[in-house]
Enzyme design. Structure first.
Site, PDB file in Angstrom:
ATOM      1  N   HIS A  20      -6.265  -3.444   6.412  1.00  0.00           N
ATOM      2  CA  HIS A  20      -6.237  -3.575   7.930  1.00  0.00           C
ATOM      3  C   HIS A  20      -7.157  -4.707   8.432  1.00  0.00           C
ATOM      4  O   HIS A  20      -6.843  -5.456   9.216  1.00  0.00           O
ATOM      5  CB  HIS A  20      -6.704  -2.305   8.549  1.00  0.00           C
ATOM      6  CG  HIS A  20      -5.859  -1.259   8.059  1.00  0.00           C
ATOM      7  ND1 HIS A  20      -6.329  -0.147   7.541  1.00  0.00           N
ATOM      8  CD2 HIS A  20      -4.332  -1.029   8.185  1.00  0.00           C
ATOM      9  CE1 HIS A  20      -5.425   0.672   7.287  1.00  0.00           C
ATOM     10  NE2 HIS A  20      -4.454   0.504   7.614  1.00  0.00           N
ATOM     11  N   CYS A 125      12.689   8.295   4.264  1.00  0.00           N
ATOM     12  CA  CYS A 125      11.361   8.336   3.585  1.00  0.00           C
ATOM     13  C   CYS A 125      10.336   8.559   4.732  1.00  0.00           C
ATOM     14  O   CYS A 125      10.177   7.570   5.639  1.00  0.00           O
ATOM     15  CB  CYS A 125      11.131   6.924   2.840  1.00  0.00           C
ATOM     16  SG  CYS A 125       9.453   6.902   2.521  1.00  0.00           S
ATOM     17  N   CYS A 128       7.509   5.612   5.003  1.00  0.00           N
ATOM     18  CA  CYS A 128       7.946   4.303   5.682  1.00  0.00           C
ATOM     19  C   CYS A 128       8.411   4.691   7.012  1.00  0.00           C
ATOM     20  O   CYS A 128       8.582   3.795   7.948  1.00  0.00           O
ATOM     21  CB  CYS A 128       9.217   3.797   4.984  1.00  0.00           C
ATOM     22  SG  CYS A 128       9.016   3.293   3.255  1.00  0.00           S
ATOM     23  N   CYS A 142      11.439   6.099  -3.231  1.00  0.00           N
ATOM     24  CA  CYS A 142      10.825   4.722  -2.524  1.00  0.00           C
ATOM     25  C   CYS A 142       9.735   4.157  -3.348  1.00  0.00           C
ATOM     26  O   CYS A 142       8.850   4.785  -3.615  1.00  0.00           O
ATOM     27  CB  CYS A 142      10.302   5.452  -1.282  1.00  0.00           C
ATOM     28  SG  CYS A 142       9.221   4.191  -0.278  1.00  0.00           S
ATOM     29  N   LYS A 293      -3.821  -0.780  -7.261  1.00  0.00           N
ATOM     30  CA  LYS A 293      -3.495  -0.586  -5.897  1.00  0.00           C
ATOM     31  C   LYS A 293      -4.630   0.260  -5.342  1.00  0.00           C
ATOM     32  O   LYS A 293      -5.354   1.212  -5.974  1.00  0.00           O
ATOM     33  CB  LYS A 293      -2.134   0.091  -5.971  1.00  0.00           C
ATOM     34  CG  LYS A 293      -1.524  -0.002  -4.726  1.00  0.00           C
ATOM     35  CD  LYS A 293      -0.090   0.858  -4.747  1.00  0.00           C
ATOM     36  CE  LYS A 293       0.603   0.932  -3.298  1.00  0.00           C
ATOM     37  NZ  LYS A 293       1.711   1.572  -3.025  1.00  0.00           N
ATOM     38  N   LYS A 296      -6.488   6.655  -1.958  1.00  0.00           N
ATOM     39  CA  LYS A 296      -7.368   7.672  -1.504  1.00  0.00           C
ATOM     40  C   LYS A 296      -7.601   8.266  -3.134  1.00  0.00           C
ATOM     41  O   LYS A 296      -8.789   8.804  -3.112  1.00  0.00           O
ATOM     42  CB  LYS A 296      -6.767   8.473  -0.412  1.00  0.00           C
ATOM     43  CG  LYS A 296      -7.835   8.302   0.749  1.00  0.00           C
ATOM     44  CD  LYS A 296      -7.169   9.694   1.621  1.00  0.00           C
ATOM     45  CE  LYS A 296      -8.092   9.583   3.024  1.00  0.00           C
ATOM     46  NZ  LYS A 296      -7.682  10.586   3.860  1.00  0.00           N
TER      47      LYS A 296
HETATM   48  N1  MSP Z   1       2.466   1.337  12.317  1.00  0.00           N
HETATM   49  C1  MSP Z   1       3.075   0.247  11.485  1.00  0.00           C
HETATM   50  C2  MSP Z   1       3.066  -1.155  12.141  1.00  0.00           C
HETATM   51  C3  MSP Z   1       4.020  -1.197  13.211  1.00  0.00           C
HETATM   52  S1  MSP Z   1       3.663  -2.703  14.046  1.00  0.00           S
HETATM   53  C4  MSP Z   1       4.851  -2.544  15.216  1.00  0.00           C
HETATM   54  C5  MSP Z   1       2.411   0.064   9.870  1.00  0.00           C
HETATM   55  N2  MSP Z   1       1.166   0.479  10.111  1.00  0.00           N
HETATM   56  S2  MSP Z   1       0.141   0.530   8.877  1.00  0.00           S
HETATM   57  O1  MSP Z   1      -1.174   1.278   9.294  1.00  0.00           O
HETATM   58  O2  MSP Z   1       0.706   0.973   7.720  1.00  0.00           O
HETATM   59  O3  MSP Z   1      -0.427  -0.863   8.767  1.00  0.00           O
HETATM   60  C6  MSP Z   1       0.322  -1.837   7.867  1.00  0.00           C
HETATM   61  C7  MSP Z   1      -0.500  -3.144   7.999  1.00  0.00           C
HETATM   62  O4  MSP Z   1      -1.682  -2.980   7.345  1.00  0.00           O
HETATM   63  C8  MSP Z   1      -0.025  -4.097   6.797  1.00  0.00           C
HETATM   64  O5  MSP Z   1       1.374  -4.794   7.449  1.00  0.00           O
HETATM   65  C9  MSP Z   1      -0.997  -5.022   6.770  1.00  0.00           C
HETATM   66  O6  MSP Z   1      -1.340  -5.715   7.939  1.00  0.00           O
HETATM   67  C10 MSP Z   1      -2.010  -4.072   6.744  1.00  0.00           C
HETATM   68  N3  MSP Z   1      -2.206  -3.549   5.326  1.00  0.00           N
HETATM   69  C11 MSP Z   1      -2.370  -2.198   5.140  1.00  0.00           C
HETATM   70  N4  MSP Z   1      -2.788  -2.371   3.533  1.00  0.00           N
HETATM   71  C12 MSP Z   1      -2.819  -3.538   3.128  1.00  0.00           C
HETATM   72  C13 MSP Z   1      -3.076  -3.986   1.898  1.00  0.00           C
HETATM   73  N5  MSP Z   1      -3.496  -3.095   0.979  1.00  0.00           N
HETATM   74  N6  MSP Z   1      -3.581  -5.296   1.888  1.00  0.00           N
HETATM   75  C14 MSP Z   1      -3.143  -6.200   3.113  1.00  0.00           C
HETATM   76  N7  MSP Z   1      -2.733  -5.614   4.375  1.00  0.00           N
HETATM   77  C15 MSP Z   1      -2.481  -4.276   4.292  1.00  0.00           C
HETATM   78  O7  MSP Z   1       2.842  -0.309   9.313  1.00  0.00           O
END
Ligand code: MSP
Length: 641
Positions: A20, A125, A128, A142, A293, A296
Site C-alpha cells: 500500500h 471468490c 476478490c 482462485c 509473497k 500474515k
Molecule cells: N479495495 C480495492 C480497491 C478498490 S479501488 C476502487 C482493493 N484494495 S486492497 O486493499 O486490496 O488494495 C490493493 C492495492 O494495494 C493494489 O492494487 C496495490 O496498489 C496495493 N498493494 C497491495 N499489496 C501489494 C503488494 N504486495 N505490492 C504492491 N502493491 C500492493 O483492491
C-alpha cells in the site's frame, strides 16, 4: 494543465503494509512532480469499507462493521503523514457524499436501461469480492487467494457490461497510453477477445446488509466494486460541473491485482454514464519480501511505519522508487535497503553535498563564488546536468521512476568525478588559480542546486535540507522549466550550516531482517508472561542504544517536555518529559540510553522516535529524576543490553 492522480482505495480488512505504501508514495511523488512542472494537481487516496470481507473481519474482532472501519481507516490515514504523503482528499466509501453519488449513478444507469434483474449462478471468490470465470481458476482455485470459489445462486441486479465491449476495445486500440506498461494493455485486450459477461452489481440484504442500498430496490445493497470505483468521481464533486476540469486530467494508479475492475468494469460504467473515460491507468507489479509473497501467516509483512523509523522516510521513498521497475514485481530485503542507503545516499549524494559545502566554506568563507572562464570539463558537466534534467522529466512523466533516478545518480557520479579531476584542494594552494577554483566550486554548487530541484518530489526532507544548505542563493525551486536551467545559483550569496544528509546506518541495521519471521518459540513469547516476568527473548526485543544529545529545546505549550535531537548514530527527534529536572544546556553532549525501537508517537504535534531512559526517586520534596547515562566514552548508537 490539470492532473488528478488516484490510488486504489484500500480495503480496511488489513493494516497498511509496504505494498500500500508503495502505491501511495508513487502517487505522492507523481503529484509533487506534476506540481513542479506547473500543473494544477489533485491527489486522492482513501479506504474501501463495504462488502463481505469487512463484515467478516469485524466479526473476527468482535466489533460492529462501523466500529471496525473507523479504526482501520484511521490507521491508514495516520500512516501517510509518516511517509511525507500529502493527499488532497482521503475518501471513505462510508462518507455521506459518496453514498449519495453512488445512488445517483445507479439511478442514472438504471433509468438508461443498463441495469436488469435476473437469476444468476456463479463462482464467487470472497477474497476478490467478485465472480470468477472458469478460465480464471487454476486447479479449481482462485490463483490470488488459493481458495476454491463458492458456487452461489441468487437473484440480483446486473449491469449490461457486455454491451460496451466493442467500444472499449476500440478505445484501447486507438489510445496506446490508456493502459501502461504495455504488457497490461495486451493482457486486457486479450481478455476482451473472450465474450464479456454482464456484471452482477447487487447483493441481497438477506446475505449482506453492510453496503449502499440500491435506490430502486430496498432489498439490495450495491456490489462493493461498483460502489468503490465511483469514489474517483465523488472526490471531484460529481455530478456538479466542477468535477470536469480535474477529471480531464485523471490518471489512476493500481497494482496488477485489480486490473480487470479498473480496465473493464470502470470504463464500461463510464460509457454507460456518458462520462469521458479517464486518461491513463498505470499498473505496477507486486512487492515480495525476501523473494517470498508477503503474508500474515508467514509473519513477513513489512509495515511502512517501521521502515520509515528504521531507515528514514527519504531512504524508504528513494528505495521503493529506485528498486522497483514500474510494472514488474520486486523483492524487499533489509540488506537491499541498507545497501542503497549507504551507497547511493550516504556515499554518493551525501558526500557530494558535504564535500562541496566544506570546500566552499574553507576556501571561500561559505560564499558562492562567481564562475569565470569555462573549460571543456565545465562544458561537459553543464551538458550532463541539462541532459539529466531532460531524462528525469521524461522518465518521471512516463512512470519510469527507476530510470529517472538512474539518470539522476549518473549525474551525481559525474559531479563526484568532477571533484576528483579538478582537485580543488590543489587549486586552493596557488593564488594564480583562484579564478579556476571559483569556477569549479560554483559548478559543484550549481550541480547540487539542480539535484535539489529534481529530488524534491522523491525525497522532500533531504531536498529541503539541501535547499537550506545552499542558502538564499539557491533561489526558488518550484518550477522545473524555470529553475531547471543551468546557472541560476546566485554568486555572492552565503551557504548555510547544514547537518549530514544521510548518516551511515549502524551495522546492526544493515543486517537486520526486514521482518521477524514467526518461529514457534517466538510466538510463545508474545503470550503474557507469568508473574510479571519477561523472558530473555522478550527482553531482547527492546533495542536499547547509547544516544548523544545534540540539542534540546523546550516544547512550546508544555512545562515538562523537551524536544531533543539525539545521535544514535543517525539523528532522530525524541520528546522527553525531563524539562523540570534539567536545563537545555546541561543536556547537550550527554550520552544517554534510549529505547530506539519504540513506535513513533506524536507529542504536542512533534513525532517522537524513541524514549530516553531515566531513573525516578520519590523524595519528601517531590520526585527527583536523573537520566540514564553510560560510564565511559562510547560511540553513539552502541547497543545496550
Ligand atoms: N479495495 C480495492 C480497491 C478498490 S479501488 C476502487 C482493493 N484494495 S486492497 O486493499 O486490496 O488494495 C490493493 C492495492 O494495494 C493494489 O492494487 C496495490 O496498489 C496495493 N498493494 C497491495 N499489496 C501489494 C503488494 N504486495 N505490492 C504492491 N502493491 C500492493 O483492491
Amino acid at each position: 494543465m490539470t492532473t488528478y492522480i488516484t490510488t486504489p482505495i484500500y480495503y480496511v480488512n488489513a493494516q497498511p503494509h509496504i505494498g500500500h505504501a508503495y502505491t501511495t508514495i508513487v502517487a505522492d511523488t507523481y503529484s509533487r512532480f506534476c506540481r513542479l512542472c506547473g500543473d494544477s494537481v489533485r491527489f486522492q487516496t482513501g479506504t474501501d469499507e463495504h462488502g463481505d470481507k469487512i463484515v467478516e473481519a469485524a466479526e473476527k474482532e468482535g466489533v460492529t462493521p462501523r466500529e471496525y472501519v473507523d479504526t482501520i481507516s484511521a490507521m491508514f490515514r495516520k500512516t501517510w503523514p509518516l511517509l511525507d504523503v500529502e493527499a488532497d482528499r482521503y475518501i471513505r466509501t462510508t462518507d455521506s457524499d459518496h453514498i449519495a453519488v453512488v445512488q445517483n449513478i445507479l439511478q442514472q444507469v438504471y433509468d438508461k436501461g443498463d441495469i436488469y434483474f435476473d437469476k444468476y449462478t456463479g463462482l464467487y471468490c470472497k477474497g476478490c469480492e467478485r465472480y470468477l470465470t472458469e478460465k480464471e481458476l487454476v486447479d479449481g482455485k482462485c490463483p490470488d487467494h488459493q481458495k476454491a470459489p463458492e458456487l452461489i445462486e441468487e437473484e440480483n441486479y446486473f449491469f449490461r457490461m457486455s454491451k460496451y465491449r466493442q467500444q472499449l476495445v476500440e478505445h484501447i486500440e486507438t489510445h496506446p497510453d490508456f493502459i501502461t506498461p504495455e504488457r497490461y494493455r495486451n493482457e486486457v485486450l486479450s481478455l476482451l477477445k473472450e465474450p464479456l459477461g454482464d456484471l452482477c452489481i447487487s447483493r441481497p440484504k438477506s446475505r449482506l446488509t453492510w453496503g449502499i442500498e440500491l435506490p430502486f430496490d430496498k432489498n439490495f445493497v450495491t456490489y462493493v466494486w461498483f460502489d468503490a470505483l465511483i469514489n474517483y468521481l465523488t472526490g471531484l464533486g460529481y455530478p456538479r460541473e466542477e468535477y470536469c476540469s480535474f477529471w480531464a486530467g485523471c490518471e489512476h494508479l493500481i497494482a496488477k491485482d485489480i486490473l480487470k475492475p479498473h480496465a473493464v468494469y470502470w470504463p464500461t460504467m463510464l460509457f454507460s454514464l456518458g462520462v469521458p473515460l479517464y486518461q491513463k491507468l498505470h499498473v505496477h507489479g507486486f512487492w515480495n519480501v525476501d523473494d517470498t509473497k508477503m503474508s500474515k501467516s508467514l509473519g513477513n509483512v513489512v509495515r511502512p511505519g517501521d521502515l520509515a523509523s528504521t531507515y528514514g522516510i527519504d531512504t524508504m521513498r528513494y528505495f521503493l522508487l529506485r528498486e522497483m521497475s514500474f510494472g514488474l514485481d520486486s523483492s524487499f530485503s533489509a540488506t537491499l535497503i541498507a545497501g542503497r542507503h549507504n551507497s547511493d545516499l550516504a556515499n554518493d549524494l551525501g558526500n557530494l553535498f558535504s564535500r562541496a559545502q566544506a570546500m566552499v566554506k574553507k576556501y571561500r568563507g561559505g560564499r558562492v563564488p562567481q564562475p569565470q572562464q569555462e573549460e571543456e570539463k565545465d562544458v561537459q558537466l553543464r551538458a550532463a546536468a541539462e541532459k539529466m534534467v531532460q531524462l528525469y522529466r521524461r522518465h518521471m512523466a512516463a512512470f519510469e521512476f527507476h530510470l529517472a533516478l538512474q539518470a539522476v545518480w549518473e549525474f551525481v557520479g559525474l559531479a563526484n568525478k568532477y571533484i576528483v579531476e579538478n582537485e580543488p584542494w590543489m587549486l586552493a594552494k596557488d593564488t594564480a588559480l583562484s579564478a579556476r577554483l571559483d569556477t569549479v566550486l560554483y559548478n559543484l554548487l550549481e550541480s547540487l542546486r539542480l539535484l535539489t530541484l529534481v529530488l524534491q518530489p522523491i525525497m522532500p526532507q533531504a531536498a529541503a535540507k539541501m535547499a537550506a544548505g545552499l542558502g538564499a542563493g539557491a533561489g526558488e525551486l518550484a518550477n522545473l522549466d524555470r529553475d531547471g536551467c543551468w546557472g541560476r545559483l546566485v554568486a555572492g550569496s552565503h551557504l548555510a550550516e547544514s547537518e549530514a544528509l544521510f548518516p551511515r546506518l549502524a551495522k546492526e541495521k544493515e543486517k537486520k531482517p526486514a521482518t521477524k519471521r514467526k518461529k514457534p518459540a517466538e510466538q510463545k513469547d508474545n503470550e503474557v508472561a507469568e508473574e510479571g516476568l519477561v523472558s530473555f527473548e522478550q527482553c531482547k526485543k527492546l533495542d536499547l542504544r547509547v544516544a548523544e544529545i545534540v540539542s534540546a529545546e523546550a516544547v512550546k505549550g508544555s512545562e515538562k517536555l523537551y524536544k531533543l535531537v539525539v545521535r544514535a548514530p543517525g539523528e532522530r527527534v525524541i520528546v522527553a518529559g525531563i524539562a523540570q529536572y534539567y536545563s537545555a544546556a546541561e543536556l547537550v553532549g550527554k550520552k544517554v540510553v534510549i529505547v530506539a525501537n519504540l513506535k513513533p508517537a506524536k507529542l504536542m504535534g512533534i513525532v517522537s522516535q524513541g524514549m530516553v531512559l531515566a531513573a525516578r526517586e520519590k523524595t519528601e520534596n517531590g520526585d527527583r529524576l536523573v537520566v540514564t547515562t553510560v560510564d565511559g566514552d562510547i560511540a553513539p548508537g552502541s547497543s545496550v543490553g
